[in-house]
Design an enzyme around this catalytic site. Structure first.
Site, short mmCIF file in Angstrom:
data_model
loop_
_atom_site.label_atom_id
_atom_site.label_comp_id
_atom_site.label_asym_id
_atom_site.label_seq_id
_atom_site.Cartn_x
_atom_site.Cartn_y
_atom_site.Cartn_z
N GLU A 177 32.33 45.07 19.16
CA GLU A 177 31.63 46.39 18.94
C GLU A 177 32.72 47.69 18.63
OE1 GLU A 177 29.25 46.82 22.54
OE2 GLU A 177 27.54 45.64 21.50
N GLU A 383 25.15 38.79 18.97
CA GLU A 383 24.55 39.18 20.19
C GLU A 383 23.37 39.74 20.10
OE1 GLU A 383 26.77 41.96 22.77
OE2 GLU A 383 28.71 41.31 22.32
#
Ligand code: BGP
Length: 484
Positions: A177, A383
């Site tokens: 991220e 994810e």
């Protein structure tokens, strides 16, 4: 559902070392930033403390103790039929302070055992090199990623593990991220290893971060782009079989109304949140509008000719992302609320999880199609999932139909995008085994197919058990996504 998922589709699950491993001082490991982060809750922020303070609850120290349970856990993943397991290497296990010349052999051997066990079970490891776990030494003594010296230190770490696991691991992600560095407290601490001043400071995600210096975050991000690009090149030199991806927290932002101001705001938010990082890592250069982002933030990013060359020469092989929710943009400040990463307005058409994350499978189809249209390289959903409170029945069973419903609708959403021509490599739902929440540090926010007996106060036997979703996912994988 008709057969839409390609042969060899990488079904699996995802975890990160600091959230599942524990063993925080075992095997020669040094402290890492999450090791000084206390547990919080949906209403209480986590705190970052100056070192490990007595009497505080630091969930990473034991987590779900995969350090000692990995063989059993991998056996459970294999029972579900996983083709792929995403996890991360804790840099401080390999280089305890972060800047040593020689790696810690025990750390190297630990992950060799983990990856070998995966291989033996027919599971392809997908390894994140930096998942919110900078060695504390680099945060304290170097100022985290705001310091350019971290580029070489990271490359040394990355090439060390890539050489060590050549033939065992071929799928890599550089920074988890990476785009979280675009936001305040979470971005500084988790993304950049930039610590707050003080002994005991709340990582408050719901309000602004009064110690934030945007210039430091933008520098940190630039340094991570360079470190990632250099790592991609090195990975290909070490083993031409290596495939390296970027990892972005997907931000789907809808205009709250058809007011053109809302539409433009949504476009700006979505573009900055996703494509500022995506363009650098996939296309090899900053987008044309980067200058306006910098001037709005009152920062300057110095891209030398050499930097420009490095970015261009180190573009990723695939684009991976996390997707949990969508949000909306409104110019009306009265409708603003908060999401997992960026502040936004609540969508009245969508249900929310107990942690206030809007559940939106169609947003996943939208995102896959937008990103594939833009970049035309393989995509990977690394994810996705529903953080929820699970009830254990007296007989030990856990009927998590809400989780099955969430995941089923997102698998359908991926199928719709594949049917539209998107090249999708795989799906590794988050927290395939219950683990510590990154944002709140809780245990009760569970994502797993596998339950772990441990509560928010750190009590429990750590026993593993299968939830209903475990059996559902096993069937789904067996049928390559056609039996939903
Ligand atoms: C992502 C992180 C993960 C993970 C997940 C769920 O942002 O990459 O580390 O934790 O979100 O978030 P949370 O744990 O806060 O529920």
């Amino acid at each position: 559902m008709a057969d839409v998922f390609p042969e060899g589709f990488l079904w699996g699950g995802a975890t990160a070392a600091n959230q599942c491993e524990g063993g925080y001082l075992e095997g020669g490991k040094g402290l890492s930033v999450p090791d000084v982060m206390t547990a919080g809750s949906v209403s209480e922020p986590r705190h970052v403390t100056d070192g490990v303070l007595p009497g505080r609850n630091y969930p990473s120290h034991e987590a779900v103790d995969m350090y000692h349970h990995y063989l059993d856990d991998i056996a459970l993943f294999a029972e579900m039929g996983f083709k792929c397991y995403r996890t991360s290497i804790n840099w401080a296990r390999i280089f305890p302070h972060g800047d040593e010349a020689e790696p810690n052999r025990e750390g190297i051997e630990f992950y060799r055992r983990v990856f070998s066990a995966c291989k033996a079970a027919g599971i392809e490891p997908l390894v994140t090199l930096s998942h919110y776990e900078l060695p504390l030494g680099l945060a304290r003594d170097y100022g985290g990623w705001a310091n350019r010296e971290l580029i070489d230190l990271f490359c040394h770490y990355a090439t060390t593990v890539m050489r060590a696991y050549k033939g065992l691991v071929r799928y890599w992600l550089t920074f988890n991220e990476i785009n979280c560095l675009l936001m305040g407290a979470f971005g500084n601490i988790m993304g950049g290893g930039i610590l707050p001043p003080g002994q005991d400071v709340a990582m408050d995600l719901s309000s602004g971060c009064d110690w934030d210096v945007p210039q430091r975050r933008f520098d940190a991000l630039h340094h991570q782009f360079l470190a990632s690009a250099k790592t991609v090149r090195a990975a290909h030199e070490i083993d031409p079989e290596n495939k390296v991806g970027c990892m972005i927290a997907a931000q789907v932002v809808y205009p709250y109304s058809c007011d053109p101001d809302d539409v433009l705001l949504a476009q700006r938010m979505e573009r900055t949140a996703n494509f500022y990082c995506g363009d650098v890592q996939v296309r090899g250069s900053y987008p044309a509008w980067a200058e306006s982002v910098w001037s709005q933030q009152h920062v300057h990013v110095d891209v030398s000719d050499e930097d420009a060359w490095t970015l261009e020469a180190g573009t990723v092989d695939f684009y991976s992302f996390s997707y949990y929710m969508s949000s909306t943009a409104s110019c009306d400040p009265k409708v603003a609320t908060s999401g997992n990463v960026f502040s936004a307005a609540r969508n009245p058409h969508l249900e929310q999880s107990d942690w206030g994350w809007a559940i939106d499978p169609k947003g996943l189809t939208y995102y896959l199609e937008e990103v594939y249209d833009r970049y035309r390289i393989p995509l990977f959903v690394v994810e996705n999932g529903l953080g929820a409170v699970d009830e254990v029945e007296p007989d030990g069973s856990i009927h998590d139909t809400y989780r099955i419903d969430y995941l089923r609708s997102h698998v359908e959403a991926m199928a719709a995008a594949i049917a539209d021509g998107v090249d999708l490599m795989g799906y590794t739902p988050w927290g395939c085994i219950d683990l510590v929440s990154a944002s709140t540090g809780e245990m009760r926010k569970r994502y797993g197919f596998i339950h772990v007996d441990k509560d928010n106060d750190g009590k429990g036997t750590l026993a593993r058990s299968r939830k209903d979703s475990f059996f559902w996912y096993k069937k789904l994988i067996e049928s390559n996504g056609s039996e939903l």
